[in-house]
Design a protein around this motif. Structure first.
Motif, PDB file in Angstrom:
ATOM      1  N   ARG A  68       0.834  -1.206   0.000  1.00 40.33           N
ATOM      2  CA  ARG A  68       0.000   0.000   0.000  1.00 40.33           C
ATOM      3  C   ARG A  68       0.870   1.258   0.000  1.00 40.33           C
ATOM      4  NH1 ARG A  68      -1.563  -0.035   4.838  1.00 40.33           N
ATOM      5  NH2 ARG A  68      -3.288  -1.507   4.664  1.00 40.33           N
ATOM      6  N   LYS A  98       1.001   4.073  -3.072  1.00 38.06           N
ATOM      7  CA  LYS A  98       0.620   5.462  -2.799  1.00 38.06           C
ATOM      8  C   LYS A  98       1.719   6.445  -3.163  1.00 38.06           C
ATOM      9  CE  LYS A  98      -2.925   4.906   0.771  1.00 38.06           C
ATOM     10  NZ  LYS A  98      -3.277   5.182   2.195  1.00 38.06           N
ATOM     11  N   ILE A 154      -5.408  -0.883  -4.253  1.00 45.77           N
ATOM     12  CA  ILE A 154      -5.285  -1.052  -2.795  1.00 45.77           C
ATOM     13  C   ILE A 154      -6.553  -1.668  -2.214  1.00 45.77           C
ATOM     14  CG2 ILE A 154      -5.080   0.191  -0.608  1.00 45.77           C
ATOM     15  CD1 ILE A 154      -3.266   2.208  -2.146  1.00 45.77           C
ATOM     16  N   GLU A 190      -6.663  -5.352  -0.489  1.00 43.93           N
ATOM     17  CA  GLU A 190      -6.997  -5.400   0.942  1.00 43.93           C
ATOM     18  C   GLU A 190      -8.265  -6.228   1.163  1.00 43.93           C
ATOM     19  OE1 GLU A 190      -5.170  -1.246   2.744  1.00 43.93           O
ATOM     20  OE2 GLU A 190      -7.265  -1.285   2.094  1.00 43.93           O
TER      21      GLU A 190
END
Length: 348
Positions: free
Chosen positions: A92, A96, A163, A167
């Motif tokens: 993640r 980002k 993401i 997740e």
């Protein structure tokens, strides 16, 4: 990750790298559940896939549908090769922080060193480079459309999607069996390591993947082998800069570690294929020279249907290959066989 070098009797070859992570399993799971044609051929039972679909929240179902439409499982696999991520937190943070052009460059499939400049130009917005990449990949079922999507997409939205879907999948699908699956993947890598000093690189790849023959080629310095359970019995192949990747199916003995008497299924298939007089005759004939089915039929003086049945069994056991219309003996598979048996007998 385990890395080791090996040589092939004096000629240059690649080195082998073994990796495992639940993140690979998650990305491949997303690839599998969104491929309706392939999913029917997987060992994972149909009922299990239905159970997974029902367990997904409405928001995750929408993200999975986006994977289906845009093939973003490929994006995830491309990104996972950038570092040895072991947790979703690491992935993640990496996603980002990536600049937009870099996300696009990494996500576009690697097509060889000579096309890297086009890949970079397309990531920076060149329409001409995009069209060239689409032309180069025109024989692929989804690459042209996928490349266009990557080049034209809103990167911030793509990041959020990647993401969220990873997740969500890890939480809903991987987490309930996380410890068991993690041990399974690690166990398979350890099992493969037992053969590293017994086989040279090309033979090792063929053994680990249950029959994939991969010869050294320019600009490929290593083969990355990553065990997976979700795609059994199939191998998934990919190309990245400087490397060939095989996401290979975990072995039976890794799934049933408490029973040291469980043999590898391919080992069983090979010995079953050898346990027949006609098939042994076929092997000896093919050892002399390659032949078409018609030539084998005439040589054996048997019906074509019968000969085809025997050749099919030999081929499924990876003892015979048919790169063209002619059948030929897989010398490497035969020479590897005694070593495979030795590993099985010595494994406790």
């Amino acid at each position: 990750m385990e890395l080791f070098s090996t040589s092939t009797k004096g000629r240059e070859t690649y080195r082998i790298e073994l990796k495992h992570s639940l993140l690979w399993e998650a990305a491949l799971g997303l690839a599998a559940i969104t491929n309706d044609a392939l999913i029917q051929t997987l060992e994972y039972p149909k009922e299990k896939w239905e159970e997974i679909r029902k367990s997904l929240s409405p928001s995750l179902t929408a993200e999975v549908q986006y994977v289906r439409e845009k093939n973003t499982w490929k994006t995830l696999l491309q990104l996972l090769h950038q570092k040895d991520f072991q947790t979703i937190d690491e992935l993640r943070s990496y996603i980002k922080d990536l600049p937009s052009n870099e996300v696009k460059f990494i996500s576009i499939p690697y097509l060889g060193e000579k096309h890297q400049h086009r890949r970079r130009q397309a990531a920076q917005g060149s329409i001409e480079a995009l069209k060239q990449l689409q032309k180069l990949t025109s024989d692929n079922a989804f690459f042209p459309e996928y490349i266009a999507f990557i080049c034209e997409t809103d990167v911030d939205k793509l990041k959020d999607h990647l993401i969220e879907v990873m997740e969500g999948w890890l939480e809903a699908v991987i987490k309930p069996n996380q410890e068991e699956m993690s041990r399974l993947l690690a166990r398979d890598v350890e099992f493969k390591k037992a053969m590293t000093d017994k086989l040279e690189a090309e033979a090792f790849v063929e053994w680990a993947t249950n029959g994939v023959t991969y010869k050294p080629e320019p600009s490929v310095y290593k083969v990355i082998l990553i065990p997976q359970y979700i795609y059994r019995p199939w191998n998934v192949e990919a190309d990245i800069e400087g490397a060939k990747v095989f996401y290979y199916p975990v072995a039976n003995e890794s799934i049933q570690p408490n029973d040291p008497y469980v043999p590898n299924q391919m080992l069983v298939q090979k010995y079953k294929a050898l346990g027949d007089e006609t098939r042994l005759r076929i092997l000896k004939i093919l050892h002399e020279k390659s032949m078409t089915l018609q030539e084998l039929t005439e040589r054996l003086e048997m019906g074509k249907t019968t000969v085809h049945h025997h050749v099919k069994l030999l081929k499924s056991a990876r003892l015979v290959a048919a790169p063209s219309s002619r059948y030929e003996l897989s010398i490497q598979a035969l020479t590897t066989l005694p070593k495979e048996l030795q590993v099985f007998l010595e494994n406790d």
